[in-house]
Design a protein around this motif. Structure first.
Motif, PDB file in Angstrom:
ATOM      1  N   ILE A 196      44.363  -9.922  14.527  1.00  0.00           N
ATOM      2  CA  ILE A 196      44.157  -9.538  13.128  1.00  0.00           C
ATOM      3  C   ILE A 196      45.284  -8.651  12.614  1.00  0.00           C
ATOM      4  N   ALA A 233      32.740 -11.318  16.718  1.00  0.00           N
ATOM      5  CA  ALA A 233      33.986 -12.080  16.798  1.00  0.00           C
ATOM      6  C   ALA A 233      35.155 -11.379  16.107  1.00  0.00           C
ATOM      7  N   HIS A 234      34.914 -10.817  14.920  1.00  0.00           N
ATOM      8  CA  HIS A 234      36.013 -10.174  14.200  1.00  0.00           C
ATOM      9  C   HIS A 234      36.564  -8.993  14.993  1.00  0.00           C
ATOM     10  N   GLU A 235      35.671  -8.218  15.622  1.00  0.00           N
ATOM     11  CA  GLU A 235      36.128  -7.077  16.421  1.00  0.00           C
ATOM     12  C   GLU A 235      36.838  -7.541  17.681  1.00  0.00           C
ATOM     13  N   ALA A 237      38.708 -10.199  17.844  1.00  0.00           N
ATOM     14  CA  ALA A 237      40.039 -10.598  17.379  1.00  0.00           C
ATOM     15  C   ALA A 237      40.873  -9.420  16.921  1.00  0.00           C
ATOM     16  N   ARG A 238      40.238  -8.284  16.625  1.00  0.00           N
ATOM     17  CA  ARG A 238      40.951  -7.095  16.177  1.00  0.00           C
ATOM     18  C   ARG A 238      41.271  -6.140  17.330  1.00  0.00           C
ATOM     19  N   CYS A 242      42.478 -12.101  23.110  1.00  0.00           N
ATOM     20  CA  CYS A 242      41.573 -13.259  23.105  1.00  0.00           C
ATOM     21  C   CYS A 242      42.219 -14.526  23.673  1.00  0.00           C
ATOM     22  N   GLN A 286      43.904 -14.404   9.268  1.00  0.00           N
ATOM     23  CA  GLN A 286      42.520 -14.812   9.221  1.00  0.00           C
ATOM     24  C   GLN A 286      42.235 -15.761  10.372  1.00  0.00           C
ATOM     25  N   ARG A 288      39.586 -18.106  12.045  1.00  0.00           N
ATOM     26  CA  ARG A 288      38.343 -18.856  11.823  1.00  0.00           C
ATOM     27  C   ARG A 288      38.000 -19.669  13.076  1.00  0.00           C
ATOM     28  N   THR A 290      35.515 -19.004  15.215  1.00  0.00           N
ATOM     29  CA  THR A 290      35.133 -18.135  16.348  1.00  0.00           C
ATOM     30  C   THR A 290      33.634 -18.190  16.660  1.00  0.00           C
TER      31      THR A 290
END
Length: 294
Positions: A196, A233-235, A237-238, A242, A286, A288, A290
């Motif tokens: 991210i 998922a967002h965390e 990737a941040r 991964c 971005q 997507r 995930t």
């Protein structure tokens, strides 16, 4: 140009596991991978090793790892500093820092000025967690009630400590071959901030990296961390790489050639997305697809 970096709290896993042979490679990797993304070839490396009281066996393993990292990067280990500070570090604790200098041809620094919509994103596979996110990793391990000597839940052929300490991959030789062939516009080393936050650092404000997570398989260590820690998922990737340790930006008509050169250099290469025009102030990276990560 020069870079300075460390290994972070991955060192606590090494200390608690009694495994010190890989963190020297991590130290070199964190410096030289940050050089290569600028199109610079590492020339030499120096280390700083601080501890309360020198453990000769641990110190020998650490320095051997640093030497191996330099061999993988093709740079010289020209010196370093070892400091004993009993008032600063508890028994068995230590810290590492590294410094590396690299060189690039004048006018050949990355990212290039022509990064733009339509460019292709290639992802180079990581070897594991690499050297970021270990504060969260250690909390997840503690929560799960497992020890570093236990079989890894995601790979019973290794202990948990052994699996978590797999060294950071050094991408220098493969990426420099692709740089010298004129196939690369930009590169992002996926460290703290994950997919991210790292990719936008090499992009102009006018584009967005559209990354499709379905183009590669999330490695089992990350599947376990997500499930055991309840990390969305967002965390993921941040925080973590991964499974993608380096993102390479190439022109669409150079993508096949770049991927071929990188594979010849030993990389596992995925086509993970493209750049598109940015709309307003939308996020520049971005990820997507995930949905299957948890």
């Amino acid at each position: 140009m020069a870079t300075t970096d460390g290994v972070g709290t991955k060192l606590k896993v090494a200390i608690d596991s009694g495994r010190h042979d890989g963190v020297g490679i991590d130290l070199v990797a964190m410096c030289v991978n940050d050089l290569v993304v600028q199109g610079a070839e590492p020339l030499f490396f120096l280390d700083y090793f601080a501890t309360g009281k020198l453990d000769v066996a641990a110190g020998t393993a650490i320095i051997a790892g640093i030497a191996e990292g330099c061999r993988q990067a093709g740079c010289a280990l020209i010196g370093g500093e070892t400091a004993e500070m009993p008032g600063m570090y508890s028994h068995g604790d230590y810290d590492l820092a590294g410094f590396s200098v690299g060189a690039a041809e004048r006018g050949a620094l990355l990212p290039s000025a022509d990064v733009g919509p339509g460019d292709v994103l290639l992802g180079l596979a990581s070897t594991g967690v690499h050297s970021n996110g270990y504060s969260l990793v250690r909390r997840i391990v503690a929560k799960g009630g497992v020890t570093y000597d236990s079989p890894a839940p995601f790979d019973p052929s290794k202990s948990l400590g052994e699996a978590l300490l797999i060294p950071t991959r050094i991408y220098v030789k493969s990426c420099m071959a692709a740089v010298k062939a004129g196939t690369i516009k930009a590169m992002a080393h996926i460290t703290g901030g994950g997919l991210i936050e790292n990719v936008p650092r090499v992009l102009p404000d006018t584009v967005v990296a559209d990354i499709d997570a379905k183009t590669w398989t999330l490695p089992p260590v990350f599947t376990w961390l997500a499930a055991e820690g309840g990390v969305v998922a967002h965390e993921m990737a941040r925080t973590f790489n991964c499974g993608i340790g380096m993102v390479v930006v190439v022109a669409a008509d150079k993508a096949e050639e770049a991927a071929h050169i990188l594979r010849q250099g030993g990389e596992t290469v995925f086509t993970i997305g493209t750049l598109r025009a940015r709309q307003g102030d939308e996020a520049q990276s971005q990820v997507r697809g995930t949905e299957g990560w948890l």
